[in-house]
Motif scaffolding. Structure first.
Motif, PDB file in Angstrom:
ATOM      1  N   LYS A  36     -19.135 -78.134  11.351  1.00 29.77           N
ATOM      2  CA  LYS A  36     -18.219 -77.052  10.982  1.00 29.77           C
ATOM      3  C   LYS A  36     -16.761 -77.460  11.158  1.00 29.77           C
ATOM      4  O   LYS A  36     -15.870 -76.743  10.721  1.00 29.77           O
ATOM      5  CB  LYS A  36     -18.511 -75.813  11.848  1.00 29.77           C
ATOM      6  CG  LYS A  36     -19.908 -75.240  11.662  1.00 29.77           C
ATOM      7  CD  LYS A  36     -20.125 -74.036  12.557  1.00 29.77           C
ATOM      8  CE  LYS A  36     -21.532 -73.465  12.399  1.00 29.77           C
ATOM      9  NZ  LYS A  36     -21.765 -72.294  13.298  1.00 29.77           N
ATOM     10  N   ASP A  75     -25.872 -81.276  18.992  1.00 32.22           N
ATOM     11  CA  ASP A  75     -24.992 -80.185  18.578  1.00 32.22           C
ATOM     12  C   ASP A  75     -24.536 -80.406  17.136  1.00 32.22           C
ATOM     13  O   ASP A  75     -23.633 -81.203  16.861  1.00 32.22           O
ATOM     14  CB  ASP A  75     -23.777 -80.126  19.515  1.00 32.22           C
ATOM     15  CG  ASP A  75     -22.969 -78.855  19.307  1.00 32.22           C
ATOM     16  OD1 ASP A  75     -23.305 -78.090  18.378  1.00 32.22           O
ATOM     17  OD2 ASP A  75     -22.006 -78.627  20.059  1.00 32.22           O
ATOM     18  N   SER A 113     -23.038 -78.239  15.386  1.00 33.60           N
ATOM     19  CA  SER A 113     -21.856 -77.439  15.081  1.00 33.60           C
ATOM     20  C   SER A 113     -20.644 -78.304  14.752  1.00 33.60           C
ATOM     21  O   SER A 113     -19.643 -77.798  14.240  1.00 33.60           O
ATOM     22  CB  SER A 113     -21.529 -76.511  16.260  1.00 33.60           C
ATOM     23  OG  SER A 113     -21.152 -77.250  17.403  1.00 33.60           O
TER      24      SER A 113
END
Length: 489
Positions: A232, A227, A229
């Motif tokens: 972010k 992952d 993400s």
């Protein structure tokens, strides 16, 4: 298991904070000890390897470097395997690899053979055990997680105090080949520790799995193997940056403190005692730090405690660089052991708090990969500085500056960036509502000609449930029938 991820911490399962979790903690304690202490414990065989293969000390030192590089650099690979197969099977296979590498190395005919077996294969096996054990510890403990992390981290100094003397005994009685063979057998205990990592499954999930038809179970969405993400998340970026800077100097003093004492004309046994003092203090500092971090008044500010630990460690290096006799180095080792233990106990606790349970398996792999670069650059860079200056003072000053800089990065980053993160969701909702209002005002004529067929959710009750992008568009399309939406947003 059928290839399904059965230990990914389903949202409905509450961490037991005890029970079988203590068995998981015991396994994590052993794995952490092997992972961090083994690269250092292997160094007791270096003299025999130098004599056997007619190589230099720098050539044999690559064994420990490769072990550490595999431990850190294979982080993303471990994350992918854990997210695909689960922690227990990955750890048991890792235990077999760790053992197999040392057993094959006992039959080595060249130093390259040892690099590949004891370095790459054993290093990969230890990596496949270390990361999943931390993931399972995170899933089994929530309220008591800081204490659990501190106790698990204490496995490193305990194992170092045990494995180094054991290695010397094995070398004396059985030679380096027999020692490698016996250590390879000991590493099979990693498989037993992996078997302890029983996945958490809620009772409701078990009932649904039993009652659901086979076709329904196949439609379950697969978890991401890695992952990205997490990048972010500003908190993750700040933590990764600070940790990478910290690792540049964190491991330098333990590597050079014995040579520092020898440079001051102290005998070998007396110089080696410094590492024993450091490890003994470190052994008690880790669980104590975890206990303090778990206090109600401290846990919400755990990141600042971590920043203090890093700053404490950096200042210890800076002050220790001025030591001119053995007593000064003893004092340095005592305070360095305290600060080093605090950092070791808190580093993964803070990462768990930042990214959460669901993303931790991916986050730790990516963090370890970034730290691997720093691990490979830190000690060699300090060695080059020593070769250029011939003064250990500058080596410790460099390490202290690097560690202190990381404390500044994580504390200032948390104060100015992470604290404001909690305010962002409300701000974003207000901005979305304002943007939708301005768009309707600017395109009011178009709204009057829009289709009136579809009503947003909750309109019949006079409310709008959410301001999701799709619903904002529906509100805009209502035209005259949606004349009072400005009041509802």
């Amino acid at each position: 298991m059928g290839g399904a991820v059965v230990d990914d911490g389903p949202p409905g399962v509450k961490a037991p904070d005890g029970g079988w979790g203590w068995a998981v903690l015991a396994g994590c304690f052993v794995i952490t000890g092997f992972s961090y202490a083994f690269p250092k414990a292997v160094s007791v065989f270096f003299k025999e390897l130098i004599r056997e293969f007619d190589v230099g000390y720098s050539d044999t030192a690559w064994i420990s470097s490769i072990l550490l590089a595999m431990l850190y650099g294979t982080g993303p690979l471990c994350s992918v395997l854990v997210n695909r197969f689960g922690c227990r099977p990955v750890m048991m296979v890792g235990g077999l690899f760790a053992s197999l590498g040392m057993i094959l190395a006992s039959f080595a005919t060249s130093i390259i053979h040892i690099y590949l077996c004891a370095g790459v294969i054993t290093g990969l096996g230890l990596a496949l055990n270390f990361q999943p054990s931390l993931i399972m510890l995170n899933r089994y403990f929530s309220l008591k997680r800081p204490l659990a992390n501190g106790l698990a981290a204490a496995g490193s100094p305990v194992a170092l105090c045990c494995l180094s003397p054991l290695g010397q005994v094995l070398q004396y009685h059985y030679g380096w080949r027999g020692g490698f063979l016996i250590l390879g057998g000991m590493l099979l205990n990693c498989c037993a520790c992996g078997a302890l990592m029983r996945p958490l499954i809620s009772k409701k999930a078990e009932e649904l799995e039993e009652s659901a038809p086979p076709a329904a179970t196949e439609e379950t969405p697969k978890k991401k193997l890695l992952d990205f993400s997490v990048f972010k998340d500003r908190g993750f970026l700040i933590y990764t940056t600070a940790a990478s800077i910290m690792v540049l100097g964190l491991f330098v003093p333990p590597v050079f403190v014995v040579s520092y004492a020898k440079n001051l004309q102290y005998e070998d046994t007396k110089s080696a005692l410094l590492l024993t003092i450091l490890g003994f203090v470190d052994m008690f500092a880790r669980p104590l730090s975890g206990l303090i971090a778990g206090m109600k008044c401290v846990r919400p500010r755990c990141v600042y405690l971590f920043a203090f630990a890093i700053l404490f460690n950096g200042c210890t290096d800076l002050i220790g660089s001025q030591a001119t006799d053995y007593s000064g180095l003893v004092v340095f080792c005592i305070f360095f052991g305290m600060s080093y233990g605090m950092v070791g106990a808190l580093q993964f606790e803070v990462l768990m708090a930042i990214v959460g349970t669901e993303k931790f398996s991916s986050a730790i792999g990516l963090v370890l990969l970034m730290e691997a670069i720093a691990v490979l650059l830190g000690p060699p860079g300090a060695g080059r500085l020593l070769d250029a200056t011939h003064q250990y003072m500058y080596v410790f000053l460099l390490a202290g500056c690097e560690v202190t800089l990381s404390a500044v990065v994580i504390s200032m980053g948390n104060f100015f960036c992470i604290r404001k993160k909690q305010e962002e969701p409300d701000v974003n909702v207000e901005m979305a509502a304002t943007a939708s209002e301005m768009e309707r005002l600017n395109h009011g004529d178009e709204g009057q000609e829009a289709d009136k067929g579809e009503m947003p959710r909750g309109k019949e009750n006079g409310t709008v449930d959410a301001v999701a992008p799709g619903e904002v568009m529906m509100i805009k399309e209502m035209g005259e029938e949606g004349g009072d939406e400005n009041k509802m947003l």
